[in-house]
Design an enzyme around this catalytic site. Structure first.
Site, PDB file in Angstrom:
ATOM      1  N   GLY A   9       0.821  -1.215   0.000  1.00 12.36           N
ATOM      2  CA  GLY A   9       0.000   0.000   0.000  1.00 12.36           C
ATOM      3  C   GLY A   9       0.853   1.261   0.000  1.00 12.36           C
ATOM      4  O   GLY A   9       0.662   2.142   0.829  1.00 12.36           O
ATOM      5  N   SER A  11       1.469   3.593  -2.593  1.00 15.12           N
ATOM      6  CA  SER A  11       1.312   4.648  -3.603  1.00 15.12           C
ATOM      7  C   SER A  11       0.899   5.975  -2.985  1.00 15.12           C
ATOM      8  O   SER A  11       0.909   7.009  -3.646  1.00 15.12           O
ATOM      9  CB  SER A  11       0.279   4.216  -4.655  1.00 15.12           C
ATOM     10  N   ARG A  12       0.518   5.967  -1.711  1.00 13.83           N
ATOM     11  CA  ARG A  12       0.141   7.235  -1.066  1.00 13.83           C
ATOM     12  C   ARG A  12       0.363   7.144   0.448  1.00 13.83           C
ATOM     13  O   ARG A  12       0.704   6.067   0.978  1.00 13.83           O
ATOM     14  CB  ARG A  12      -1.315   7.584  -1.360  1.00 13.83           C
ATOM     15  N   ASP A  61      -3.812  -7.152  -4.421  1.00 10.88           N
ATOM     16  CA  ASP A  61      -4.604  -7.053  -3.196  1.00 10.88           C
ATOM     17  C   ASP A  61      -3.911  -7.950  -2.178  1.00 10.88           C
ATOM     18  O   ASP A  61      -3.900  -9.178  -2.329  1.00 10.88           O
ATOM     19  CB  ASP A  61      -6.029  -7.541  -3.493  1.00 10.88           C
ATOM     20  N   VAL A  62      -3.318  -7.334  -1.155  1.00 11.57           N
ATOM     21  CA  VAL A  62      -2.493  -8.142  -0.242  1.00 11.57           C
ATOM     22  C   VAL A  62      -3.321  -9.069   0.654  1.00 11.57           C
ATOM     23  O   VAL A  62      -2.769  -9.910   1.360  1.00 11.57           O
ATOM     24  CB  VAL A  62      -1.537  -7.268   0.614  1.00 11.57           C
ATOM     25  N   ASN A  88       2.243  -2.291   5.501  1.00 12.33           N
ATOM     26  CA  ASN A  88       1.674  -0.964   5.750  1.00 12.33           C
ATOM     27  C   ASN A  88       0.216  -0.840   5.319  1.00 12.33           C
ATOM     28  O   ASN A  88      -0.547  -0.099   5.934  1.00 12.33           O
ATOM     29  CB  ASN A  88       2.528   0.081   5.005  1.00 12.33           C
ATOM     30  N   SER A 140      -1.012   0.594  15.222  1.00 16.18           N
ATOM     31  CA  SER A 140      -1.554   1.917  15.546  1.00 16.18           C
ATOM     32  C   SER A 140      -1.653   1.995  17.063  1.00 16.18           C
ATOM     33  O   SER A 140      -1.781   0.949  17.729  1.00 16.18           O
ATOM     34  CB  SER A 140      -2.960   2.059  14.946  1.00 16.18           C
ATOM     35  N   TYR A 154     -11.227  -1.865  13.547  1.00 19.65           N
ATOM     36  CA  TYR A 154      -9.878  -1.372  13.211  1.00 19.65           C
ATOM     37  C   TYR A 154      -8.952  -1.568  14.407  1.00 19.65           C
ATOM     38  O   TYR A 154      -7.838  -2.085  14.282  1.00 19.65           O
ATOM     39  CB  TYR A 154      -9.973   0.111  12.834  1.00 19.65           C
ATOM     40  N   ALA A 156      -9.206  -3.602  16.939  1.00 17.79           N
ATOM     41  CA  ALA A 156      -8.936  -5.031  17.187  1.00 17.79           C
ATOM     42  C   ALA A 156      -7.932  -5.564  16.166  1.00 17.79           C
ATOM     43  O   ALA A 156      -7.031  -6.336  16.514  1.00 17.79           O
ATOM     44  CB  ALA A 156     -10.243  -5.830  17.110  1.00 17.79           C
TER      45      ALA A 156
HETATM   46  P1  NAD Z   1      -4.007   5.576   3.370  1.00 11.65           P
HETATM   47  O1  NAD Z   1      -5.429   5.209   3.272  1.00 11.65           O
HETATM   48  O2  NAD Z   1      -3.574   6.932   2.911  1.00 11.65           O
HETATM   49  O3  NAD Z   1      -3.094   4.490   2.627  1.00 11.65           O
HETATM   50  C1  NAD Z   1      -3.325   3.109   2.737  1.00 11.65           C
HETATM   51  C2  NAD Z   1      -2.909   2.470   1.436  1.00 11.65           C
HETATM   52  O4  NAD Z   1      -3.158   1.058   1.507  1.00 11.65           O
HETATM   53  C3  NAD Z   1      -3.719   2.996   0.231  1.00 11.65           C
HETATM   54  O5  NAD Z   1      -2.849   3.310  -0.823  1.00 11.65           O
HETATM   55  C4  NAD Z   1      -4.626   1.817  -0.119  1.00 11.65           C
HETATM   56  O6  NAD Z   1      -4.969   1.774  -1.491  1.00 11.65           O
HETATM   57  C5  NAD Z   1      -3.731   0.652   0.287  1.00 11.65           C
HETATM   58  N1  NAD Z   1      -4.508  -0.583   0.460  1.00 11.65           N
HETATM   59  C6  NAD Z   1      -5.691  -0.736   1.103  1.00 11.65           C
HETATM   60  N2  NAD Z   1      -6.103  -2.011   1.004  1.00 11.65           N
HETATM   61  C7  NAD Z   1      -5.165  -2.674   0.289  1.00 11.65           C
HETATM   62  C8  NAD Z   1      -5.034  -4.023  -0.155  1.00 11.65           C
HETATM   63  N3  NAD Z   1      -5.977  -4.942   0.131  1.00 11.65           N
HETATM   64  N4  NAD Z   1      -3.939  -4.368  -0.873  1.00 11.65           N
HETATM   65  C9  NAD Z   1      -2.999  -3.440  -1.191  1.00 11.65           C
HETATM   66  N5  NAD Z   1      -3.076  -2.150  -0.785  1.00 11.65           N
HETATM   67  C10 NAD Z   1      -4.149  -1.773  -0.075  1.00 11.65           C
HETATM   68  O7  NAD Z   1      -3.622   5.339   4.892  1.00 11.65           O
HETATM   69  P2  NAD Z   1      -2.360   5.799   5.743  1.00 11.65           P
HETATM   70  O8  NAD Z   1      -2.832   6.808   6.700  1.00 11.65           O
HETATM   71  O9  NAD Z   1      -1.187   6.083   4.886  1.00 11.65           O
HETATM   72  O10 NAD Z   1      -2.125   4.446   6.561  1.00 11.65           O
HETATM   73  C11 NAD Z   1      -1.063   3.536   6.335  1.00 11.65           C
HETATM   74  C12 NAD Z   1      -0.997   2.562   7.500  1.00 11.65           C
HETATM   75  O11 NAD Z   1      -0.764   3.277   8.708  1.00 11.65           O
HETATM   76  C13 NAD Z   1      -2.298   1.784   7.716  1.00 11.65           C
HETATM   77  O12 NAD Z   1      -2.002   0.460   8.106  1.00 11.65           O
HETATM   78  C14 NAD Z   1      -2.952   2.538   8.857  1.00 11.65           C
HETATM   79  O13 NAD Z   1      -3.833   1.735   9.576  1.00 11.65           O
HETATM   80  C15 NAD Z   1      -1.749   2.948   9.669  1.00 11.65           C
HETATM   81  N6  NAD Z   1      -1.986   4.075  10.566  1.00 11.65           N
HETATM   82  C16 NAD Z   1      -2.410   5.273  10.080  1.00 11.65           C
HETATM   83  C17 NAD Z   1      -2.628   6.321  10.967  1.00 11.65           C
HETATM   84  C18 NAD Z   1      -3.102   7.685  10.511  1.00 11.65           C
HETATM   85  O14 NAD Z   1      -3.422   8.530  11.363  1.00 11.65           O
HETATM   86  N7  NAD Z   1      -3.152   7.974   9.216  1.00 11.65           N
HETATM   87  C19 NAD Z   1      -2.407   6.134  12.336  1.00 11.65           C
HETATM   88  C20 NAD Z   1      -1.975   4.894  12.795  1.00 11.65           C
HETATM   89  C21 NAD Z   1      -1.754   3.877  11.898  1.00 11.65           C
END
Ligand code: NAD
Length: 243
Positions: A9, A11-12, A61-62, A88, A140, A154, A156
């Site tokens: 994941g 790309s962003r 899709d992971v 991630n 998280s 989420y 859990a």
């Molecule tokens: P985001 O939504 O910006 O990025 C998540 C990426 O995962 C996206 O590009 C999405 O397309 C990809 N993704 C989703 N399902 C997928 C799948 N089945 N296969 C492949 N790719 C998939 O989220 P983010 O904020 O960058 O979060 C990244 C990680 O950090 C996540 O695990 C999230 O739970 C964790 N996290 C985020 C925060 C926050 O505040 N943003 C806080 C704690 C933990």
């Protein structure tokens, strides 16, 4: 020879920041994505041009075992090895407790918890052939404490990622270090729909009085992947600015 890092994941958001930091440090990188083809291709071009490394984009899709196996086979074909895996990819469905369904739970658990197991299993087996590797799981702070029942599944799933880290560290010892980073609030698309008053309230609870930038999470992850962290294993590191 350049080391190879796969970030799911990526790309962003946080994943993009992590993969960018690996490229900056001279790794060849694998950008995994599920929907954002254009973003992934643009990122590949940018990283290759800016850091003179090789980047591979893979749609997978992971949470789908067949797609993960195909992804790992493609990485092996291209780079011959995988040195670092960052689990991630994640999703968060925002719904009131009463509206949350079993289907929501299944979707969340399959992406946030079962997928890191699947990817670690196949990538871990490749790493074991080289008798070295680093796996970093992104949990998280919601996986450590409960804050909002609106994200019950989420939370859990992220608690599960912490336990998964412990078990993988045992399973892959002594060759692969498995660690976990637990971010608090981070400025990414995942949080862009949150109500303004909630953001204000939460910002006030953070000792640093702001959300983290994705690059601040990335730096901890790339440190854990580095040789300097060779004796850090089975550790959960909160990166939340104090909360
Ligand atoms: P985001 O939504 O910006 O990025 C998540 C990426 O995962 C996206 O590009 C999405 O397309 C990809 N993704 C989703 N399902 C997928 C799948 N089945 N296969 C492949 N790719 C998939 O989220 P983010 O904020 O960058 O979060 C990244 C990680 O950090 C996540 O695990 C999230 O739970 C964790 N996290 C985020 C925060 C926050 O505040 N943003 C806080 C704690 C933990």
């Amino acid at each position: 020879m350049n080391k190879v890092a796969l970030v799911t994941g990526s790309s962003r958001g946080i994943g993009k920041a992590i993969i960018t930091d690996f490229a900056k440090k001279g790794y060849n990188v694998v950008i995994n994505y599920i929907k954002e083809y254009n973003e992934a291709e643009r990122l590949k071009e940018k990283l290759e041009n800016e850091y003179s490394i090789r980047a591979l984009t893979i749609k997978a899709d992971v949470s789908n075992e067949d797609e993960v196996q195909e992804m790992v086979a493609n990485i092996k074909k291209e780079f011959k090895r995988i040195d670092v895996l960052v689990n991630n990819a994640g999703i968060a469905i925002d719904k009131e407790f009463e509206d949350r369904t079993v289907e929501d739970w299944k979707r969340t658990l399959s992406v946030n918890l079962i997928a890191p197991f699947i990817v670690s299993k196949y990538v871990g087996n490749e790493m074991l052939k080289n008798k070295s590797g680093k796996i970093i799981n992104i949990s998280s702070t919601n996986g450590i404490n409960a804050f909002f029942p609106t994200s019950i599944d989420y939370d859990a799933s992220k608690a599960g990622v912490i336990n998964l880290t412990h078990n993988l560290a045992i399973q892959f010892a002594p060759y692969i270090n498995v660690n976990c980073v637990a971010p608090g609030w981070v400025n990414t698309d995942m949080n862009k729909e949150l109500p303004k008053d909630l953001i204000e309230e939460e910002t006030n609870r953070i000792y640093k009085k702001r959300f983290a930038e994705p690059s601040e999470i990335a730096k901890v992850v790339t440190f854990l992947a580095s040789d300097d962290a060779d004796f850090i294993n089975d550790e959960i590191i909160k990166v939340d600015g104090g909360y």
